[in-house]
Design a protein around this motif. Sequence first.
Motif, PDB file in Angstrom:
ATOM      1  N   PRO A 178       0.803  -1.233   0.000  1.00 31.17           N
ATOM      2  CA  PRO A 178       0.000   0.000   0.000  1.00 31.17           C
ATOM      3  C   PRO A 178       0.831   1.277   0.000  1.00 31.17           C
ATOM      4  CG  PRO A 178      -0.906  -1.587   1.558  1.00 31.17           C
ATOM      5  CD  PRO A 178       0.399  -2.151   1.085  1.00 31.17           C
ATOM      6  N   TYR A 187       1.183   2.858  -3.533  1.00 32.46           N
ATOM      7  CA  TYR A 187       0.036   3.613  -4.062  1.00 32.46           C
ATOM      8  C   TYR A 187      -0.169   4.919  -3.288  1.00 32.46           C
ATOM      9  CZ  TYR A 187      -0.645  -1.056  -5.935  1.00 32.46           C
ATOM     10  OH  TYR A 187      -0.446  -2.265  -6.542  1.00 32.46           O
ATOM     11  N   ASP A 188       0.200   4.889  -2.019  1.00 33.18           N
ATOM     12  CA  ASP A 188       0.031   6.078  -1.181  1.00 33.18           C
ATOM     13  C   ASP A 188       0.926   7.234  -1.619  1.00 33.18           C
ATOM     14  OD1 ASP A 188      -1.166   7.339   1.191  1.00 33.18           O
ATOM     15  OD2 ASP A 188       0.859   7.260   2.014  1.00 33.18           O
ATOM     16  N   THR A 246      -1.375   9.655  -3.676  1.00 34.57           N
ATOM     17  CA  THR A 246      -2.367  10.437  -2.929  1.00 34.57           C
ATOM     18  C   THR A 246      -1.703  11.451  -2.006  1.00 34.57           C
ATOM     19  OG1 THR A 246      -2.478   8.626  -1.300  1.00 34.57           O
ATOM     20  CG2 THR A 246      -4.146   8.669  -3.029  1.00 34.57           C
ATOM     21  N   THR A 247      -0.550  11.098  -1.471  1.00 33.67           N
ATOM     22  CA  THR A 247       0.168  12.037  -0.606  1.00 33.67           C
ATOM     23  C   THR A 247       0.733  13.202  -1.403  1.00 33.67           C
ATOM     24  OG1 THR A 247       0.746  10.307   1.002  1.00 33.67           O
ATOM     25  CG2 THR A 247       2.104  12.289   0.990  1.00 33.67           C
ATOM     26  N   PRO A 269      -8.014   8.472  -2.529  1.00 31.92           N
ATOM     27  CA  PRO A 269      -7.751   7.400  -3.489  1.00 31.92           C
ATOM     28  C   PRO A 269      -8.776   7.288  -4.611  1.00 31.92           C
ATOM     29  CG  PRO A 269      -7.273   6.627  -1.279  1.00 31.92           C
ATOM     30  CD  PRO A 269      -7.900   7.985  -1.131  1.00 31.92           C
ATOM     31  N   PHE A 275      -6.348  -0.554  -2.170  1.00 30.75           N
ATOM     32  CA  PHE A 275      -5.959   0.749  -1.630  1.00 30.75           C
ATOM     33  C   PHE A 275      -7.082   1.774  -1.761  1.00 30.75           C
ATOM     34  CE2 PHE A 275      -3.951   4.961  -2.105  1.00 30.75           C
ATOM     35  CZ  PHE A 275      -3.308   5.042  -0.880  1.00 30.75           C
TER      36      PHE A 275
END
Length: 220
Positions: free
Chosen positions: A152, A155-156, A159-160, A166, A185
């Motif tokens: 995860p 993928y984060d 978004t961060t 997401p 995610f």
Amino acid sequence: MRHTAYVFDAYGTLFDVHAAVRRHSVKVGPDAQQLSDIWRAKQLEYSWVRTLMGSFMDFWQLTEQALDFAFAKVPSADPQLRQDLLEAYWQLDCYPEVPAVLKALKADGARLAILSNGSTAMLEAAVKSAALDQVLDDIFSVDAVRRFKSDPAVYDMVTTAWRLYPDAVSFQSSNRWDVAGAARFGFRTVWINRSSQPDEYRDLQPDLILPSLEGLPTGG
């Protein structure tokens, strides 16, 4: 449904992972496709095992190790071609529809990025070779988190960095396991099923299945 953020896996989705061996297929011989298939399979296996062990290694090193294994498994292929194949991997062909689809999304105001297991240097070389550097806003490499997909944390990164939830991100990948990880995610996922593979990970379904990127919604 159109999104404003589109994130793409690189290898197998934008870039043809078998292009390196295909470029030298005559020299490799009749087992060229077998060599290429093993090379790709071991490359991915090594990334998963390394993440499970908590022992990160640069994706380029894994790519080299995977090719060495492939040569050992395919004795008809001449190991003297190792350097030629590795050099070709830095300039993989992109799939025919990729430039037009990305340009259309960009013209429609979408934000575009790559999210890949590839090292930063590998991805930058591939993007430049395919002349995609003018349409991409970001290149996210697992180098930053030192874990491979489908952790995860990978993928984060998107978004961060982009300050998005997401489900605001449309994620496209040809790898079903990658789509499963992205769906888990929370991304909106599109499986680019280029080789008509059977579905798996049925509890983590993609939102859309396409044979190529051409079916992505673009334009008004």
